[in-house]
Design a protein around this motif. Sequence first.
Motif, mmCIF file in Angstrom:
data_model
loop_
_atom_site.group_PDB
_atom_site.id
_atom_site.type_symbol
_atom_site.label_atom_id
_atom_site.label_comp_id
_atom_site.label_asym_id
_atom_site.label_seq_id
_atom_site.Cartn_x
_atom_site.Cartn_y
_atom_site.Cartn_z
ATOM 1 N N LEU A 89 -1.210 9.275 2.597
ATOM 2 C CA LEU A 89 -2.642 8.429 3.036
ATOM 3 C C LEU A 89 -2.565 8.148 4.365
ATOM 4 O O LEU A 89 -2.092 7.461 4.706
ATOM 5 C CB LEU A 89 -2.439 7.372 1.996
ATOM 6 C CG LEU A 89 -3.647 6.335 2.230
ATOM 7 C CD1 LEU A 89 -5.034 6.964 2.001
ATOM 8 C CD2 LEU A 89 -3.269 4.943 1.614
ATOM 9 N N ILE B 59 1.109 12.906 -2.356
ATOM 10 C CA ILE B 59 -0.073 12.467 -1.619
ATOM 11 C C ILE B 59 0.196 11.620 -0.520
ATOM 12 O O ILE B 59 0.731 10.501 -0.716
ATOM 13 C CB ILE B 59 -0.757 11.766 -2.815
ATOM 14 C CG1 ILE B 59 -1.014 12.792 -4.073
ATOM 15 C CG2 ILE B 59 -2.021 11.349 -2.326
ATOM 16 C CD1 ILE B 59 -2.064 12.171 -5.507
ATOM 17 N N SER C 109 -5.066 6.501 -4.106
ATOM 18 C CA SER C 109 -3.658 6.218 -3.682
ATOM 19 C C SER C 109 -2.821 5.304 -4.283
ATOM 20 O O SER C 109 -1.791 4.804 -3.792
ATOM 21 C CB SER C 109 -3.565 5.981 -2.095
ATOM 22 O OG SER C 109 -4.544 4.682 -1.855
ATOM 23 N N HIS D 276 0.831 -1.309 -0.027
ATOM 24 C CA HIS D 276 0.165 -0.141 -0.051
ATOM 25 C C HIS D 276 0.783 1.312 0.057
ATOM 26 O O HIS D 276 0.336 2.418 -0.404
ATOM 27 C CB HIS D 276 -1.108 0.131 1.104
ATOM 28 C CG HIS D 276 -2.291 -0.384 0.830
ATOM 29 N ND1 HIS D 276 -2.796 -1.346 0.620
ATOM 30 C CD2 HIS D 276 -3.356 0.635 1.060
ATOM 31 C CE1 HIS D 276 -4.102 -1.642 0.454
ATOM 32 N NE2 HIS D 276 -4.584 -0.449 0.726
ATOM 33 N N ARG D 277 1.996 1.170 0.688
ATOM 34 C CA ARG D 277 2.830 2.440 0.678
ATOM 35 C C ARG D 277 4.002 2.288 -0.294
ATOM 36 O O ARG D 277 5.086 2.524 0.178
ATOM 37 C CB ARG D 277 3.237 2.725 2.156
ATOM 38 C CG ARG D 277 2.165 2.972 2.978
ATOM 39 C CD ARG D 277 1.197 3.722 2.609
ATOM 40 N NE ARG D 277 1.204 5.067 2.405
ATOM 41 C CZ ARG D 277 0.749 5.842 1.448
ATOM 42 N NH1 ARG D 277 0.174 5.137 0.429
ATOM 43 N NH2 ARG D 277 0.990 7.099 1.366
ATOM 44 N N PHE E 89 1.940 7.951 -6.997
ATOM 45 C CA PHE E 89 1.015 8.701 -6.239
ATOM 46 C C PHE E 89 1.811 9.393 -5.072
ATOM 47 O O PHE E 89 1.770 10.554 -4.794
ATOM 48 C CB PHE E 89 -0.262 7.822 -5.636
ATOM 49 C CG PHE E 89 -1.456 7.727 -6.787
ATOM 50 C CD1 PHE E 89 -2.507 8.469 -6.799
ATOM 51 C CD2 PHE E 89 -1.230 6.842 -7.626
ATOM 52 C CE1 PHE E 89 -3.503 8.227 -7.476
ATOM 53 C CE2 PHE E 89 -2.103 6.559 -8.588
ATOM 54 C CZ PHE E 89 -3.229 7.209 -8.661
ATOM 55 N N MET E 90 2.559 8.590 -4.434
ATOM 56 C CA MET E 90 3.413 8.960 -3.159
ATOM 57 C C MET E 90 4.378 9.884 -3.648
ATOM 58 O O MET E 90 4.529 11.164 -3.081
ATOM 59 C CB MET E 90 4.006 7.898 -2.377
ATOM 60 C CG MET E 90 3.209 7.092 -1.814
ATOM 61 S SD MET E 90 3.837 5.465 -1.347
ATOM 62 C CE MET E 90 4.986 5.873 -0.199
ATOM 63 N N GLU F 184 -8.644 3.785 -2.024
ATOM 64 C CA GLU F 184 -7.770 3.128 -2.707
ATOM 65 C C GLU F 184 -7.271 3.632 -4.215
ATOM 66 O O GLU F 184 -6.094 3.385 -4.746
ATOM 67 C CB GLU F 184 -8.324 1.424 -2.636
ATOM 68 C CG GLU F 184 -8.024 0.962 -1.300
ATOM 69 C CD GLU F 184 -8.345 -0.432 -1.170
ATOM 70 O OE1 GLU F 184 -8.668 -1.099 -2.395
ATOM 71 O OE2 GLU F 184 -7.737 -1.043 0.155
ATOM 72 N N SER G 194 1.018 2.738 -6.552
ATOM 73 C CA SER G 194 1.082 3.631 -5.296
ATOM 74 C C SER G 194 2.503 4.534 -5.124
ATOM 75 O O SER G 194 2.229 5.474 -4.743
ATOM 76 C CB SER G 194 0.926 2.903 -3.826
ATOM 77 O OG SER G 194 2.063 1.926 -3.873
ATOM 78 N N SER H 151 4.543 14.004 2.553
ATOM 79 C CA SER H 151 3.719 14.495 1.326
ATOM 80 C C SER H 151 3.857 16.006 1.538
ATOM 81 O O SER H 151 4.158 16.500 2.477
ATOM 82 C CB SER H 151 2.427 13.939 1.526
ATOM 83 O OG SER H 151 1.926 14.249 2.770
ATOM 84 N N GLU I 47 3.193 10.451 7.016
ATOM 85 C CA GLU I 47 2.418 10.991 5.941
ATOM 86 C C GLU I 47 2.842 12.442 5.594
ATOM 87 O O GLU I 47 3.010 12.774 4.798
ATOM 88 C CB GLU I 47 1.067 10.440 5.814
ATOM 89 C CG GLU I 47 0.860 8.974 5.936
ATOM 90 C CD GLU I 47 1.444 8.182 4.783
ATOM 91 O OE1 GLU I 47 1.486 8.667 3.410
ATOM 92 O OE2 GLU I 47 1.941 7.112 4.792
ATOM 93 N N ASN J 236 -3.757 2.002 -5.235
ATOM 94 C CA ASN J 236 -3.893 0.696 -4.796
ATOM 95 C C ASN J 236 -5.171 0.036 -5.288
ATOM 96 O O ASN J 236 -5.188 -1.266 -5.066
ATOM 97 C CB ASN J 236 -3.894 0.697 -3.072
ATOM 98 C CG ASN J 236 -2.508 1.058 -2.654
ATOM 99 O OD1 ASN J 236 -1.625 0.668 -2.927
ATOM 100 N ND2 ASN J 236 -2.805 2.099 -1.746
#
Lengths: 358, 508
Positions: free
Chosen positions: B339, B337, B307, A240-241, B332-333, B304, B329, B422, B418, B309
């Motif tokens: 989460l 961003i 982000s 997820h990360r 997006f990170m 999801e 993901s 971000s 986070e 996923n």
Amino acid sequence: MISLEKRLESNISWVLFVYSLACIVGFIFTAFLLWSSGTDIPKAFFALYKGSLSSKKAIFSSLNYATPLILTGLATVVAFRAQIWSIGQEGQVYAGAMSAYFASLMFYGAPLWIHLLLVIAFGALGGALLGVLSAVLKNKFHVNEVISTVMINYIIIFFLSYMVGGGPWTEISDVNTTVYQQSDPVADYSKLPYLFGSTKLHLGFLLAILSAVACHFLIYSTPFGYEIRAMGHNPVALGHRGTNTHKTLLYILILSGAIAGLAGVTEIFGTSHRLKSEALYGLGYTGIIVGMIGGLTPLGTIIAGIIFGGLASGALYMKVLAKVPAALVPTIEGMFLLFFLCAGVAARYKIVVTGKDV
Amino acid sequence: MSGQALLETKMLTKHFPGVVANEGINFVLEEGEVHCLFGENGAGKSTLCSCLFGYYRPDGGSIEFKGEPVKFRSPRDSIRYGIGMVHQHFVLVDEFTVLENIIVGTNTEKWSLDLEASENQLKNICDEYGIDLKFNSLVRDLSVGEQQWVEILKSLYLKVEILILDEPTAVLTPEESNKLFKIMHKMGQNGISIIFISHKISEVMLADRVSVMSKGRLIDTVFPRETTPQELTNLMIGREVKLRVIEENDNEYDRSYPILSINNLKYKNKYGKFALNDISLNLYSGEILGLAGVSGNGQKELFESLSGNLNPDSGTISYEGKEIQGRSSRVFMDLGIGLIPDDRYREGLVSDFDISENIILGWQRLNDYTKGFFLNRNNIKRLAEDLIKKFNIMTPSSTVPVSHLSGGNAQKVILARELNHSNKILLANQPTRGLDLGVIEYVYNQIKLKRDEGFAVLLASEELEDLINLCDRIAIISDGEIKGIVEAKSTSIQDIGLLMAGQSETSA
């Protein structure tokens, strides 16, 4: 009332205590097994000592036996730490041995150290390729790694059987009868050199120790090791990360396979000096036990590997001097695994005595 | 309410390793009353209920049923005494129908099931209490709220005398909650005694009696009509706290160009149901966009998708005009961003890792945290210690496993990670669920701070009051659809509640 309570922090003396207890109980059960098979118990234990610890020669023999087990144990550690239940070490040992043997024929005539490096590298490559196969099956087709690795083991074991049992690598003098199921001896200069002159401890042992140390730093001190451990604890959060867990799985199986492949190299080019199934059989499966007993830590695996190496070396003497049936040795190994696994669980608990039952 | 003690604990004590969950609890449940257990998370409410239900065995003290001491060795024993419990996590078989779920394991006397007789019996119960359920639907097709009705119905079918409900309103819309309380009081009139757990002060006031718990102790049992919300809250916290008051929200921001634009997002889940049904939303820098709705209505799938996923079936997600739907993901990170996932232990943390390792989760290959092949332990430790201080994480050191932290501190670890990594957008799905008032306040303040720095924040929550206080706009989600978007300044809980219940904006 006596009850078990989970420990918040581990206590080193308690850990030592339960593992010692596991050892003692293991030996008691071994004695019982020996007795039940009609063996003279003191004689058997003496033979075990003589074959594993009594002299420099015995100790080096133990370490040679330990070498492939440490490596397959490490292969287990790398995969199991990530909760990837690869049982493919067995097949990867075979694949490593075969591709190293191929390299020794292919690069015959190259300068000594280049030749040896290529043999070792090909051994790792052979094991790694099988790892890739399982990873692709899992990532693309969701094939459980337990199933795929076990099936691949069968394929590769029978492949070796063909190659040395009538196939192109069969021993020249045995081509027509194929009784021995082995290759010609490897060239003298392909053999892994001995470390201390005439003693028979070969380079493979050093390779195993270096691999273990490298794995230790890899697992605890690098980003990839971080991913291995995170994968083992919580692959969902890891994915997820931002980490591509499919890639992580692929790299883990490549690494695990490569290390198992090295075990095949050390066995063929360090000890048996011929390619044959008999020399490789069981190294992968025993490695799983070694890795587990080592607590899935690289340094623990060295210790467990050496203990099992000693057991294997001593078993030979037990067989000859005390007439212990050969089949008893894996039984003893399995028993020790059970007790050590129990100890592993017990180490995380403490015994609490409370006032009264409510 | 007859004033007769039905179930009683005397000096009940329950310890877990390192924690005293219940200490010297003297709790009395009277016949036919609706009794609320009120307290913060970790106050010991669930533990007490689990002891009453025979799920845990107390370490000390006793439990009396109608004046007789009893020992519950397992829920099997308590069920024999007519005690039923509805857990926060339901124990239903997804692939069975409602009817099958209710009667499964109930008639142990006979070899065959008499479905018809059971169905008639259930129909009578439903008619009496006004519960509306289709007996032949599969449980997996029901909403979480409906699944809870199945659990309650099961207890009624078993003719329980005592029903324990663990945070029953957590999965209900405001309207459904009201209905539940009506039914609970009706059950009380029929002689069924009820214990329910809550930390929402508005619900507490609807009980006949309230027992306030704090730090494993039962502080006091009071009648709501003889006290005030403020008094009860003070009792729970053990000190004076100010209830949140509505603040004037005068945040202004530019709505000409969204930083994140979601268009016609659709996603069908594995049961063939549209989890996301044509969702379109714009998110602007410097705003907090609330997402109101009961969990399980598409929030998870939306977060999801946003982000990286989950790959939606159709529709687009544009970041500053560039389409990024379906990317990993990582992408997006790297865009900045952050989460905060709703299931923090499953998706946000590696519980067995220590705080410093969790602080770099997902960023373990960043140059700042590596030195050649190796992790740069010094840098990581320094960062972790900084963040522990900055975010007020209660821990002896940065090497404590996250599994040893309380829920609030664990959530702060996620928040710290986070926000530290971000810089544009923060996605927060139920960030305050299960947390203490103090931590909730803290999380909201951090979110507000980030908005003031120019972050765009998407905040999904079931606490409507909080959303109205905090957000600039609120989108209402239900059944995977956006039912309406309202300005927080000019709306009320009732308006949002109506939209949540499935009515469109125009008819509300």
